[in-house]
Each structure stands twice: as structure tokens, then as C-alpha cells.
Design a protein around this motif. Structure first.
Motif, short mmCIF file in Angstrom:
data_model
loop_
_atom_site.label_atom_id
_atom_site.label_comp_id
_atom_site.label_asym_id
_atom_site.label_seq_id
_atom_site.Cartn_x
_atom_site.Cartn_y
_atom_site.Cartn_z
N LEU A 49 41.38 36.19 42.46
CA LEU A 49 42.14 34.94 42.34
C LEU A 49 41.92 34.06 43.57
O LEU A 49 41.70 32.85 43.45
N ARG A 50 41.97 34.65 44.76
CA ARG A 50 41.73 33.87 45.97
C ARG A 50 40.29 33.37 46.05
O ARG A 50 40.02 32.28 46.56
N HIS A 51 39.37 34.18 45.55
CA HIS A 51 37.96 33.77 45.55
C HIS A 51 37.74 32.53 44.69
O HIS A 51 37.10 31.56 45.12
N PHE A 52 38.26 32.53 43.49
CA PHE A 52 38.06 31.40 42.58
C PHE A 52 39.03 30.26 42.86
O PHE A 52 38.72 29.09 42.60
N GLY A 53 40.24 30.60 43.36
CA GLY A 53 41.24 29.57 43.60
C GLY A 53 41.74 28.93 42.33
O GLY A 53 42.31 27.82 42.34
N ASP A 54 41.56 29.60 41.22
CA ASP A 54 41.93 29.06 39.92
C ASP A 54 42.21 30.23 38.98
O ASP A 54 41.33 31.07 38.76
N GLU A 55 43.40 30.29 38.44
CA GLU A 55 43.78 31.43 37.62
C GLU A 55 42.95 31.53 36.36
O GLU A 55 42.58 32.63 35.93
N ARG A 56 42.61 30.40 35.77
CA ARG A 56 41.80 30.44 34.55
C ARG A 56 40.43 31.05 34.82
O ARG A 56 39.96 31.91 34.06
N MET A 57 39.80 30.64 35.91
CA MET A 57 38.49 31.18 36.24
C MET A 57 38.58 32.66 36.61
O MET A 57 37.69 33.46 36.27
N ALA A 58 39.65 33.03 37.30
CA ALA A 58 39.82 34.43 37.67
C ALA A 58 40.00 35.31 36.44
O ALA A 58 39.42 36.41 36.35
N ARG A 59 40.77 34.83 35.48
CA ARG A 59 40.97 35.61 34.25
C ARG A 59 39.67 35.69 33.44
O ARG A 59 39.39 36.69 32.78
N LYS A 60 38.88 34.65 33.50
CA LYS A 60 37.59 34.65 32.83
C LYS A 60 36.68 35.71 33.43
O LYS A 60 35.97 36.43 32.72
N PHE A 61 36.73 35.82 34.76
CA PHE A 61 35.94 36.84 35.45
C PHE A 61 36.40 38.24 35.04
O PHE A 61 35.58 39.11 34.72
N ILE A 62 37.70 38.47 35.04
CA ILE A 62 38.23 39.79 34.66
C ILE A 62 37.81 40.13 33.23
O ILE A 62 37.46 41.29 32.93
N ALA A 63 37.78 39.13 32.36
CA ALA A 63 37.41 39.37 30.96
C ALA A 63 35.95 39.79 30.81
O ALA A 63 35.57 40.35 29.77
N GLN A 64 35.12 39.54 31.83
CA GLN A 64 33.73 39.95 31.77
C GLN A 64 33.56 41.46 31.96
O GLN A 64 32.48 41.99 31.74
N ARG A 65 34.61 42.14 32.39
CA ARG A 65 34.63 43.61 32.53
C ARG A 65 33.52 44.12 33.46
O ARG A 65 32.83 45.09 33.18
#
Length: 329
Positions: A49-65
Motif C-alpha cells: 500500500l505504501r509502495h503504490f500510495g493507492d489502495e486500488r492499485m495495491a489491491r490490484k497487485f494483491i489480486a495478481q497472486r
């Protein structure tokens, strides 16, 4: 990695046919894979989350597994090491994402600062909070240091591979893919694509030291390099359409297109065949090692077996991860 942006000759990117390679090695999950994925989705969330600074982008990253990659490529990792292996997959991916926008003219200062903090992390110094990607590397390495105290050669080679990767990321100004032969491209990608690092993690994961084995049997290098090449070639095959949509040229498809006089569709088909032939190369090299002077050693047998799982696990991951789909970031 930032590469020289050039127009893609095939405009209808979404219409490139995908020809799946016919691979024979079968993937296997680590027994703890479901639990580890759940834990890392929670534990690494603050860094991401701190890396992206954006919750939507962070969740997108997590979804990539991303950790699932390690849970497929190191299925025999020791129980007390598989969590770190999964976390290291987040480390490598976030590192790549952090350096990529800095690899262009005018960003030298920012790139140098990021490099410094990654190097600090490698040497056990906690980076500042403004550099969460480097902090993640620091924290992932923390349990590995005592675990590898009894295998100093593995630690030295692992640290060297990470240092090599950091330097490659930081120094990757625009690369003109049109100047590279396929052999030169693969040689560069074995480093740039984290190949040395992830194969060093194999030794850590299953607690073996191949330092002397590499010195005694050159065929072992061929097994390692064929494994890395399988990662590169399959990645390029699966990521091509997404990269082409972004006008990115750092892909074996474009190298093959230029070298062999093929259009992109033909080059994709040729690349699929290369994936198949490279798997044959890996299997042949593995057979030579196991029939050679080191073939009776259980550690060598375990290492060769695990590298085969990296090849099959890499291919399996690319089939389901959203990271390689057109439109996913």
C-alpha cells in the motif's frame, strides 16, 4: 525495466493468436500454499500500500497472486523457509515496479537513491519509511541470515545475485532491443529477469549448497541456465500482448521477428516452439547431470528436481495470474 519505446508494427494487439506450448513437466504446489498466500496478503499489505500510495492499485497487485509463483516453483521448500520464499516473490516484483519508472533520462538522482536503500537493505540496514520496497527486501532477508549461517557460501552467492540485480535495475537506461541477438537478449535477461536470484533461492529453499557441485560438473550450469531460459521464454510468450499494447519492445518476440524476418504472429508461434525445445534442453541437461559424477548425491538430485519444478511452476503461474492480462495495469 524501461526500454526504448517503438511503434509495434501490428496494431491490433488483442488479435495476436496465443499458441500455448506443449510442455511435459507437471507443476506441483507446496503443501502450505493456501495458508502462506493468505498470510502474505495480510503481512505484506502495508508495504504494498505504501509502495503504490493507492489502495486500488495495491489491491490490484494483491489480486495478481505474486507469492503463488514461489509456492509453485519451490514446492519442496522447507516448512520454515516457504513463507520467506513467498515473500521474496513480492520483493522481486515490487523492486522491478519501483525501478521501472526511474529508468529514463532525468531520473538519475531518484534511481541512485532507490539503489542506495536497496543496497542498505541487503547489508542489514533498515531503509527509511519512504522506501517501502527496500524495507520489504530488508525484512524478507532478516530470517534468512541466521538460517544460512551454516552455509556461508550460499549466503555469499545469494547476496551477490541480489547486488547484481540491484545494479542492473538501477543502471537500466534505455535498451535498444533491436541491437540484441537472441543469444545476447537471453544472456541479459538471465540477470535482468531475476534468473540468478531466483535460482539461488532454490538452494536456500531446500537447504543445499551447490557451490562445489557447479565447479565439478559444468553440466549443472546448463541445467540452471535452461531453467532460467524457460522462465524468460514463457514470460515473454504470455506477457507479449500486454507489453505490445503498451508499446514495449523488450520481448523475445521482437528479437525473433527481426532475426528471422517474421511478423509478430509468426514470431509468437516460433517462441512457443522455443519454449518446448528449451524444456527438452532442460530435461537433457538434467539427465546428463544425474548420469554424471555427481548424480548419486542426494543434494544434487534434489536441486535438479526443484529446478524442473521452477520451469513447470513458472508456466503454471503465467496461466492464471492477472499480471499478464491486457488491461491489468
Amino acid at each position: 525495466m524501461q526500454t526504448q519505446a517503438m511503434p509495434c508494427p501490428d496494431a491490433a494487439v488483442g488479435h495476436f493468436p496465443f499458441v500455448a506450448p506443449r510442455l511435459t513437466l507437471k507443476p506441483a504446489w507446496h503443501p502450505q500454499h493456501e495458508a502462506i498466500e493468505r498470510r502474505l496478503a495480510q503481512d505484506d499489505w502495508p508495504y504494498i500500500l505504501r509502495h503504490f500510495g493507492d489502495e486500488r492499485m495495491a489491491r490490484k497487485f494483491i489480486a495478481q497472486r505474486i507469492p503463488a509463483y514461489g509456492l509453485l516453483c519451490y514446492p519442496h521448500a522447507l516448512p520454515d523457509r516457504i513463507y520467506t520464499i513467498g515473500r521474496m516473490m513480492n520483493v522481486t516484483t515490487v523492486m522491478d515496479d519501483a525501478f521501472t519508472p526511474l529508468a529514463r533520462p532525468g531520473m538519475e538522482k531518484e534511481s541512485a537513491a532507490l539503489r542506495l536503500h536497496f543496497e542498505e537493505a541487503l547489508h542489514g540496514v533498515q531503509p527509511p519509511a519512504a522506501f517501502p520496497s527496500a524495507q520489504l527486501l530488508h525484512d524478507a532477508l532478516a530470517p534468512m541470515r541466521p538460517q544460512l549461517a551454516a552455509r556461508p557460501a550460499v549466503w555469499r552467492r545469494l547476496a551477490a545475485s541480489i547486488a547484481e540485480q540491484i545494479a542492473m535495475q538501477a543502471e537500466s537506461t534505455a535498451i535498444d532491443v533491436d541491437r540484441l541477438s537472441l543469444a545476447a537478449y537471453l544472456a541479459l535477461r538471465r540477470i535482468e529477469g531475476f534468473g540468478h536470484w531466483i535460482t539461488m533461492l532454490t538452494e536456500y529453499a531446500i537447504d543445499v549448497d551447490m557451490t562445489s557441485a557447479f565447479e565439478r560438473d559444468p553440466a549443472l550450469w546448463e541445467v540452471r541456465d535452461a531453467t532460467i531460459d524457460s522462465v524468460i521464454l514463457v514470460n515473454d510468450l504470455f506477457s507479449f500482448r500486454k507489453e505490445a499494447a503498451k508499446q514495449e519492445r523488450f520481448n523475445a518476440v521482437w528479437v525473433l521477428s527481426r532475426e528471422l524476418g517474421l511478423d509478430a504472429t509468426q514470431a509468437l508461434q516460433h517462441l512457443s516452439g522455443l519454449c518446448e525445445r528449451n524444456e527438452e534442453r532442460l530435461l537433457a541437461a538434467s539427465a546428463r547431470v544425474l548420469a554424471g559424477p555427481l548424480g548419486g548425491r542426494p543434494d544434487v538430485q534434489a536441486y535438479v528436481t526443484e529446478l524442473a519444478h521452477m520451469s513447470s511452476g513458472n508456466a503454471a503461474f503465467h496461466e492464471f495470474s492477472a499480471r499478464y492480462r491486457v488491461g491489468d495495469g
